[in-house]
Design an enzyme around this catalytic site. Structure first.
Site, PDB file in Angstrom:
ATOM      1  N   GLU A  30     -40.297   9.917  41.689  1.00 21.34           N
ATOM      2  CA  GLU A  30     -39.562  10.542  40.588  1.00 21.34           C
ATOM      3  C   GLU A  30     -39.660  12.060  40.724  1.00 21.34           C
ATOM      4  OE1 GLU A  30     -38.980  10.250  35.803  1.00 21.34           O
ATOM      5  OE2 GLU A  30     -41.046  10.406  36.503  1.00 21.34           O
ATOM      6  N   TRP A  31     -38.533  12.693  41.003  1.00 20.37           N
ATOM      7  CA  TRP A  31     -38.521  14.154  41.038  1.00 20.37           C
ATOM      8  C   TRP A  31     -38.312  14.667  39.626  1.00 20.37           C
ATOM      9  CZ3 TRP A  31     -33.961  17.704  42.787  1.00 20.37           C
ATOM     10  CH2 TRP A  31     -34.347  19.042  42.623  1.00 20.37           C
ATOM     11  N   ARG A  32     -39.381  15.245  39.054  1.00 24.40           N
ATOM     12  CA  ARG A  32     -39.319  15.856  37.732  1.00 24.40           C
ATOM     13  C   ARG A  32     -38.837  17.301  37.905  1.00 24.40           C
ATOM     14  NH1 ARG A  32     -42.414  14.114  33.397  1.00 24.40           N
ATOM     15  NH2 ARG A  32     -41.700  16.083  32.489  1.00 24.40           N
ATOM     16  N   HIS A 118     -37.862   8.649  25.091  1.00 24.38           N
ATOM     17  CA  HIS A 118     -39.278   8.999  25.055  1.00 24.38           C
ATOM     18  C   HIS A 118     -39.627   9.544  23.675  1.00 24.38           C
ATOM     19  CE1 HIS A 118     -37.865   9.310  29.182  1.00 24.38           C
ATOM     20  NE2 HIS A 118     -39.081   8.968  29.567  1.00 24.38           N
ATOM     21  N   LYS A 143     -35.237   2.483  30.169  1.00 28.38           N
ATOM     22  CA  LYS A 143     -36.614   2.989  30.176  1.00 28.38           C
ATOM     23  C   LYS A 143     -36.999   3.455  28.779  1.00 28.38           C
ATOM     24  CE  LYS A 143     -39.802   6.421  31.922  1.00 28.38           C
ATOM     25  NZ  LYS A 143     -39.956   7.840  32.278  1.00 28.38           N
ATOM     26  N   ARG A 186     -49.084  -0.490  30.802  1.00 30.39           N
ATOM     27  CA  ARG A 186     -48.729  -0.018  32.147  1.00 30.39           C
ATOM     28  C   ARG A 186     -49.168  -1.008  33.226  1.00 30.39           C
ATOM     29  NH1 ARG A 186     -47.226   5.354  32.211  1.00 30.39           N
ATOM     30  NH2 ARG A 186     -47.656   6.573  30.326  1.00 30.39           N
ATOM     31  N   GLN A 209     -51.299   7.771  32.015  1.00 30.69           N
ATOM     32  CA  GLN A 209     -50.997   7.278  33.360  1.00 30.69           C
ATOM     33  C   GLN A 209     -52.284   6.947  34.114  1.00 30.69           C
ATOM     34  OE1 GLN A 209     -48.481  10.098  35.382  1.00 30.69           O
ATOM     35  NE2 GLN A 209     -46.610   9.236  34.533  1.00 30.69           N
TER      36      GLN A 209
END
Length: 226
Positions: A30-32, A118, A143, A186, A209
């Site tokens: 995932e490129w943030r 989110h 998501k 998770r 995380q």
């Protein structure tokens, strides 16, 4: 359940110095892009896509409304997404549905959408409605990441995921309850029907995380035969 890890460079030098070997056990990158100034995103993109050539990439612009590091108007947001998609065609494009509904019509032809929501403050009472509204749009992935205030909040998120996956078996979901309290969610993706779990390498991109090393050990235990 696929493992997703973020890359969060703050400039082109950091992008060029990413050690791709750290990501060899990761299924998705995932490129943030929100860790960059908005005017640098397009110029840094070649370094990211060259570094991870042949790997599945999620392009994410996490805006300040949803816990990210960049503030954009609706039009700036969708224009940046469309520009990156036109040049690099990433495997997945994250789109913050409820924060940018006004321009969602410009994304209707995108087959690679991750419709996301989110909430870093709470697990809202209307969570089921959020599931329902995004699922009806049939994106590639739905998501949802929310912050629990109680154990019941964690169980609600997991139960809603299981229920919507059962009713919509072809739809992919990626859901998580954040923070220490929500960490169980998770790890339980294969049980509840969540296809992705997000891990940290050097730096977490969201609270709660689990590190890649720990996730690999946990999944090995969960997936091993008796």
């Amino acid at each position: 359940m696929k493992i997703v890890a973020p890359v969060m460079p703050r400039n082109v030098e950091e992008a060029q110095s990413i050690d791709v070997s750290k990501y060899q056990d990761v299924n998705l990158i995932e490129w943030r892009a929100d860790f960059l100034p908005k005017e640098d995103i397009v110029s840094v993109a070649p370094a990211i896509f060259e570094k991870f050539a042949g790997r599945e990439i999620i392009f994410t612009l996490r805006t300040s409304q949803e816990g990210g590091h960049i503030t954009l108007s609706d039009q700036e947001y969708v224009d940046l997404i469309k520009e990156i998609n036109a040049i690099y065609n990433p495997d997945y494009i994250d789109f913050e549905y409820f924060s940018h509904k006004a321009v969602f019509h410009e994304m209707l032809d995108f087959p690679n959408l991750v419709l996301s929501y989110h909430n870093f403050d709470e697990t809202p009472e209307n969570l089921m409605e959020a599931f329902s509204e995004m699922t009806k749009l049939a994106p590639r992935v739905v998501k949802i990441a929310v912050m629990p205030q109680s154990e019941q909040d964690v169980l609600d998120l997991m139960n809603y995921t299981r229920g919507f996956k059962t009713l919509n078996p072809e739809q992919e979901f990626a859901t998580m309850s954040m923070g220490r309290l929500g960490r169980l969610s998770r790890l339980a993706g294969d049980v509840v029907g969540s296809s992705w779990t997000f891990v940290s390498l050097d730096q977490a991109s969201a609270p709660g995380q689990v590190s890649l090393a720990d996730m690999k050990r946990i999944l090995h235990i969960l997936e091993s035969e008796d």
